[in-house]
Write a protein that holds these residues in place. Structure first.
Motif, PDB file in Angstrom:
ATOM      1  N   TRP A 204       0.826  -1.214   0.000  1.00 27.49           N
ATOM      2  CA  TRP A 204       0.000   0.000   0.000  1.00 27.49           C
ATOM      3  C   TRP A 204       0.863   1.268   0.000  1.00 27.49           C
ATOM      4  O   TRP A 204       0.636   2.193  -0.768  1.00 27.49           O
ATOM      5  CB  TRP A 204      -0.929  -0.013   1.220  1.00 27.49           C
ATOM      6  N   PHE A 205       1.881   1.290   0.848  1.00 27.52           N
ATOM      7  CA  PHE A 205       2.765   2.447   0.875  1.00 27.52           C
ATOM      8  C   PHE A 205       3.476   2.617  -0.460  1.00 27.52           C
ATOM      9  O   PHE A 205       3.718   3.721  -0.919  1.00 27.52           O
ATOM     10  CB  PHE A 205       3.803   2.317   1.995  1.00 27.52           C
ATOM     11  N   ASP A 206       3.783   1.480  -1.060  1.00 28.18           N
ATOM     12  CA  ASP A 206       4.510   1.537  -2.322  1.00 28.18           C
ATOM     13  C   ASP A 206       3.617   2.077  -3.443  1.00 28.18           C
ATOM     14  O   ASP A 206       4.078   2.747  -4.355  1.00 28.18           O
ATOM     15  CB  ASP A 206       5.016   0.135  -2.672  1.00 28.18           C
ATOM     16  N   TYR A 207       2.328   1.766  -3.377  1.00 27.18           N
ATOM     17  CA  TYR A 207       1.431   2.083  -4.480  1.00 27.18           C
ATOM     18  C   TYR A 207       0.528   3.290  -4.243  1.00 27.18           C
ATOM     19  O   TYR A 207      -0.154   3.710  -5.149  1.00 27.18           O
ATOM     20  CB  TYR A 207       0.528   0.871  -4.764  1.00 27.18           C
ATOM     21  N   ARG A 208       0.473   3.794  -3.008  1.00 30.26           N
ATOM     22  CA  ARG A 208      -0.569   4.770  -2.687  1.00 30.26           C
ATOM     23  C   ARG A 208      -0.594   5.944  -3.651  1.00 30.26           C
ATOM     24  O   ARG A 208      -1.632   6.291  -4.208  1.00 30.26           O
ATOM     25  CB  ARG A 208      -0.388   5.287  -1.257  1.00 30.26           C
TER      26      ARG A 208
ATOM     27  N   VAL B 221      -3.567   7.135  -6.396  1.00 32.89           N
ATOM     28  CA  VAL B 221      -4.169   8.465  -6.508  1.00 32.89           C
ATOM     29  C   VAL B 221      -4.103   8.938  -7.956  1.00 32.89           C
ATOM     30  O   VAL B 221      -5.098   9.393  -8.545  1.00 32.89           O
ATOM     31  CB  VAL B 221      -3.461   9.466  -5.574  1.00 32.89           C
ATOM     32  N   ILE B 222      -2.924   8.755  -8.550  1.00 29.40           N
ATOM     33  CA  ILE B 222      -2.748   9.229  -9.928  1.00 29.40           C
ATOM     34  C   ILE B 222      -3.600   8.403 -10.892  1.00 29.40           C
ATOM     35  O   ILE B 222      -4.304   8.940 -11.745  1.00 29.40           O
ATOM     36  CB  ILE B 222      -1.254   9.171 -10.316  1.00 29.40           C
ATOM     37  N   TRP B 223      -3.547   7.069 -10.707  1.00 28.46           N
ATOM     38  CA  TRP B 223      -4.295   6.187 -11.614  1.00 28.46           C
ATOM     39  C   TRP B 223      -5.805   6.427 -11.501  1.00 28.46           C
ATOM     40  O   TRP B 223      -6.533   6.272 -12.468  1.00 28.46           O
ATOM     41  CB  TRP B 223      -3.997   4.717 -11.307  1.00 28.46           C
ATOM     42  N   SER B 224      -6.253   6.770 -10.286  1.00 31.92           N
ATOM     43  CA  SER B 224      -7.700   6.953 -10.103  1.00 31.92           C
ATOM     44  C   SER B 224      -8.215   8.112 -10.957  1.00 31.92           C
ATOM     45  O   SER B 224      -9.398   8.187 -11.247  1.00 31.92           O
ATOM     46  CB  SER B 224      -8.018   7.185  -8.632  1.00 31.92           C
ATOM     47  N   LYS B 225      -7.302   8.990 -11.329  1.00 29.49           N
ATOM     48  CA  LYS B 225      -7.734  10.128 -12.149  1.00 29.49           C
ATOM     49  C   LYS B 225      -7.738   9.770 -13.626  1.00 29.49           C
ATOM     50  O   LYS B 225      -8.461  10.369 -14.413  1.00 29.49           O
ATOM     51  CB  LYS B 225      -6.809  11.318 -11.901  1.00 29.49           C
TER      52      LYS B 225
ATOM     53  N   ASP C  96      -3.132  12.909  -1.082  1.00 31.19           N
ATOM     54  CA  ASP C  96      -1.966  13.785  -1.213  1.00 31.19           C
ATOM     55  C   ASP C  96      -1.017  13.245  -2.271  1.00 31.19           C
ATOM     56  O   ASP C  96      -0.720  12.051  -2.299  1.00 31.19           O
ATOM     57  CB  ASP C  96      -1.197  13.865   0.124  1.00 31.19           C
ATOM     58  N   THR C  97      -0.566  14.127  -3.139  1.00 26.13           N
ATOM     59  CA  THR C  97       0.408  13.696  -4.143  1.00 26.13           C
ATOM     60  C   THR C  97       1.680  14.510  -4.066  1.00 26.13           C
ATOM     61  O   THR C  97       2.567  14.362  -4.898  1.00 26.13           O
ATOM     62  CB  THR C  97      -0.182  13.833  -5.567  1.00 26.13           C
ATOM     63  N   ASP C  98       1.780  15.367  -3.035  1.00 19.75           N
ATOM     64  CA  ASP C  98       2.961  16.231  -2.961  1.00 19.75           C
ATOM     65  C   ASP C  98       4.191  15.425  -2.561  1.00 19.75           C
ATOM     66  O   ASP C  98       4.100  14.252  -2.152  1.00 19.75           O
ATOM     67  CB  ASP C  98       2.721  17.370  -1.971  1.00 19.75           C
TER      68      ASP C  98
END
Lengths: 398, 258, 150
Positions: A125-129, A133-137, A156-158
């Motif tokens: 999860w930490f590796d992919y989180r 987020v990006i893929w969900s868009k 968060d994507t920062d």
């Protein structure tokens, strides 16, 4: 039931020497062979992933994601053969409700949960989180829904959050290494702690299980990496493959040394049980131990990879050799589990005779079911690779 | 200044969470070993007013008629098939050339028959076997859910409604005294006929033995038959090297017995 | 505390709490009373009805046979050693009488020659040499073996 009796009468007619009358039936069959095998693959695959992340062996990077997802797919299936072998599967929840503190088996449920929930899922999860987020868009349909839910609403994507993910992921991996050791060393202890059975009862059992787990997991990831690359029609990273093979070689040496030590120790001490074990190894386990486990599963792979350490043939030859070495090692370790589980029940605890193991094809404990439990994790892995392909990741740990 | 504070805060957080998780892990590692430490102590049975059941088996008296094994199956509704025995009788025949032949066809039910020609026999004897009701029972130690236990009066019992049928106890028993009952689908074993002894009766095997080769009784009853049997005879338990502290005592146990 | 940690920690706490609740709910009532097991399992083990009734039960109807047996060499052998009960003790044994055939096989369970039976006070003999295939009870009364029939 009649069929079961028929089966037992057949075994009764094949009894050699004297066995206690209750020992004609082998209580642990193919499913219990699978159990340490699959758990071993999980622990081994995870340790390969950790080699890259914690021990900083960057050449292994292309296999990091695949190794983690492989571990996860097999871990999902790991308990199923166990539960299906129970005579009362519906009562299996009791192992969580009233775990017996003195039982080597009772803690497995908790070790399993810890490993699944805290180690593997969290690390992945930490590796992919960030990617979720990006893929969900960018994606649609089921994938979009899945990515949205799985982020747990943390969008968060920062850079700061990415760094935090990385740090936490690293921390979990560090935690994961002793956990993987615990998971499989512990499975070895389930057998090694049975003082009634001289074939199992050795203090080396957990260590042997641990190293054979690493061997099988590394071989599995190596094979899967090659298959995935071929399927994706991308070039295999030869440096990565050579490095995996090198580690496979080292750990296989340790594993073989430990197992030999165990046998030499038995041979030299020649305790009361040695007479029957000698006959067991020379007879009923001859093919599965001497040929499948030692010759095909250990000596040939060791010679091939060992040879490659001195002289490197062309990439093509190496690739094909690695592929077959991987398969051989996987078969060899399977038979190592077989020799432990089945071998330990073939001789009587009276140390005076043998029963036979006649596996069936159909039924919950048959070969067909075994094939299902071995293919199912591969299907799960295919699904996971489709859902969260490591090669499409945007973020990546340092 | 500000970033330093955040870093400090974060460091502190990592320290705490590491300590927490590390503690959890350590606990989960130690947990199985804590159990091992526990088994070092003998299970204490506080109530000294309760009996402490045990059995004496006199190999010198047993004639291998198999009545005990038969009675056990009737009394406890054990399936008739020759793979399920709560008790059985073995015949040991030591040949002149030193070879030991052990037999127990159908657990000895119907009487043991000599299969070795007389002229080859050095000596021969019968050994009744049953659950040894160990004080440090490996099966009880192994049961993952607590479905088998030592009752306060010292009998190893199975909880039929709770057993999950994993067979681990069967693997753990050094004496082959346990089996998987094909009808109830739970582990099954000798209970010293718990339903009889708690009503003041003797176990079925003891009841039917024509030569009184089995002596059942209370180990705490200093005037009882069992205590007298132990005082009058040099007795031994099976597989003493496994340190199970069993409560079935054999008189006339020869070293050939496994 | 970062949001991510907080949420994960929260999920962990929720998970553990639910687990503990379920554990409370599903642990059997009498579990742990005496040890790590269901205390009521002890009572369960007492439940079944004995099959073997004991000699007093038998003697209450068959006093004569009992007296005969008690006076002879088979006195140490209980009725049910040979007459295996076929029904549980709560029922009358007339429903399914425990009859015995005094066949060679039956008596041979104790009296056939076997090296393991020597010096144990039980007479053993080769039936073939003794009276061929004749059944034991044709001459011997099983309850008083030395009262030979004519």
């Amino acid at each position: 039931m009649e069929e079961h009796y028929q089966h037992l009468y057949e075994a009764l007619s094949q009894v050699d020497g004297y066995i206690y009358p209750n020992e004609i039936d082998l209580h642990w069959g193919l499913m219990i062979v699978l159990y340490p095998y699959i758990t071993g693959l999980v622990a081994g695959a995870f340790i390969l992933a950790s080699l890259e992340r914690v021990f900083n062996i960057k050449a292994l990077k292309p296999t990091y994601g695949i190794a983690l997802l492989t571990a996860l797919s097999f871990l999902f299936v790991a308990t199923l053969p166990l539960v299906s072998h129970l005579q009362h599967p519906l009562r299996s929840y009791e192992i969580f409700m009233t775990p017996n503190p003195t039982s080597a088996m009772a803690i497995f449920g908790f070790v399993y949960l810890w490993y699944l929930m805290v180690v593997l899922l969290l690390e992945i999860w930490f590796d992919y989180r960030l990617d979720f987020v990006i893929w969900s868009k960018t994606s649609t349909g089921f994938k979009k829904l899945f990515y949205k839910v799985i982020t747990l609403g943390i969008n968060d994507t920062d850079e700061k959050s990415a760094k935090l993910d990385d740090k936490l992921g690293y921390f979990i991996t560090v935690l994961g290494i002793p956990s993987a050791f615990l998971l499989h060393g512990y499975v070895g202890f389930i057998f090694g702690s049975i003082k009634a059975n001289p074939w199992w009862s050795t203090v080396l059992m957990p260590v042997i299980f641990l190293f054979s787990a690493m061997v099988s997991g590394i071989a599995l990831v190596m094979v899967i990496y090659m298959v995935v690359s071929w399927a994706r029609k991308v070039k295999i990273d030869m440096l990565c493959l050579d490095t995996i093979a090198k580690y496979l070689f080292y750990i296989l040496i340790i594993d073989f040394t430990l197992e030999s030590l165990d046998q030499i120790h038995r041979l030299y001490e020649a305790e009361e049980s040695f007479d029957i074990i000698k006959v067991l190894v020379g007879g009923k386990l001859n093919i599965t131990l001497i040929y499948m486990q030692v010759l095909f599963g250990t000596i040939i792979p060791l010679s091939v990879i060992g040879f490659f350490q001195i002289y490197k043939p062309t990439e093509k030859i190496r690739k094909i050799s690695y592929f077959f070495v991987g398969i051989l090692v996987l078969i060899g370790i399977f038979f190592m589990r077989w020799n432990v589980v089945i071998g330990g029940q073939l001789f009587s605890k009276s140390l005076s005779g043998f029963t036979t193991f006649n596996a069936v094809y159909s039924g919950l404990e048959g070969y067909l079911m075994m094939a299902v439990w071995l293919i199912l994790p591969l299907l799960i892995l295919t699904f996971l690779l489709w859902l969260m392909p490591p090669w499409k990741k945007v973020s990546s740990h340092e | 200044m500000g970033t330093e504070r955040i870093v400090n805060k974060r460091r502190k957080f990592f320290q705490t969470s590491a300590a927490l998780l590390g503690g959890t892990l350590l606990y989960s590692i130690i947990k199985p070993f804590e159990a091992i430490a526990q088994t070092e102590e003998e299970p204490t049975i506080d109530d000294k007013n309760l009996p402490l059941w045990g059995m004496g088996v006199d190999i010198e008296s047993c004639i291998g008629c198999g009545k005990c094994a038969e009675a056990c199956k009737i009394e406890n509704k054990v399936p008739e098939e020759p793979f399920y025995f709560r008790t059985w009788v073995e015949q040991y025949t030591v040949k002149n050339d030193g070879e030991v032949k052990i037999e127990s066809p159908n657990g000895g039910i119907g009487g043991l028959k000599q299969s070795v020609p007389d002229e080859d026999i050095f000596k021969s004897f019968m050994v009744p076997k049953l659950c040894n009701h160990c004080t440090k029972a490996p099966c009880v130690q192994a049961c993952p859910v607590g479905a088998t236990f030592i009752s306060p009066d010292g009998v190893v019992l199975v909880d039929e409604t709770y057993c999950i049928g994993c067979s681990y106890c069967i693997q753990a028993c050094p004496y082959g005294a346990r089996f998987m009952n094909p009808v109830t689908k739970v582990a099954d074993k000798c209970t010293f006929c718990y339903h009889r002894i708690t009503k003041g009766l003797e176990p079925a095997c003891v009841e039917v033995c024509p030569t009184n080769a089995r002596v059942f009784g209370d180990l705490r009853d200093k005037k009882g038959d069992l205590v007298k049997f132990l005082q009058d005879n040099p007795t031994q338990v099976l597989k003493p090297h496994l340190n199970t502290h069993s409560r079935v005592f054999y008189n006339g146990l020869s070293s050939e017995v496994k | 505390m970062p949001k991510i940690i907080f949420r994960l920690f929260l999920s962990f706490v929720v998970f553990v709490s639910i687990f503990i609740l379920i554990q409370r709910y599903l642990t059997p009532n009498s579990f742990g009373e005496y040890g790590h097991y269901r205390a009521s399992a002890i009572d369960d083990n007492m439940l079944s009805v004995p099959f073997y009734k004991g000699e007093e039960e038998c003697a209450s109807c068959h006093q004569e046979v009992y007296d005969l047996k008690s006076a002879d060499i088979h006195s140490g052998i209980r009725c049910e050693s040979c007459h295996m009960p076929k029904i549980a003790a709560s029922k009358d044994c007339k429903i399914n009488p425990p009859k015995v055939e005094g066949s060679l096989n039956f008596c041979g369970q104790c009296h056939a020659i076997n090296a393991g039976r020597l010096k144990k006070g039980v007479p053993t003999l080769n039936f073939k040499d003794h009276k061929g295939d004749q059944n034991c009870i044709e001459c011997h009364n099983a309850h008083a073996p030395w009262e030979l029939k004519e």
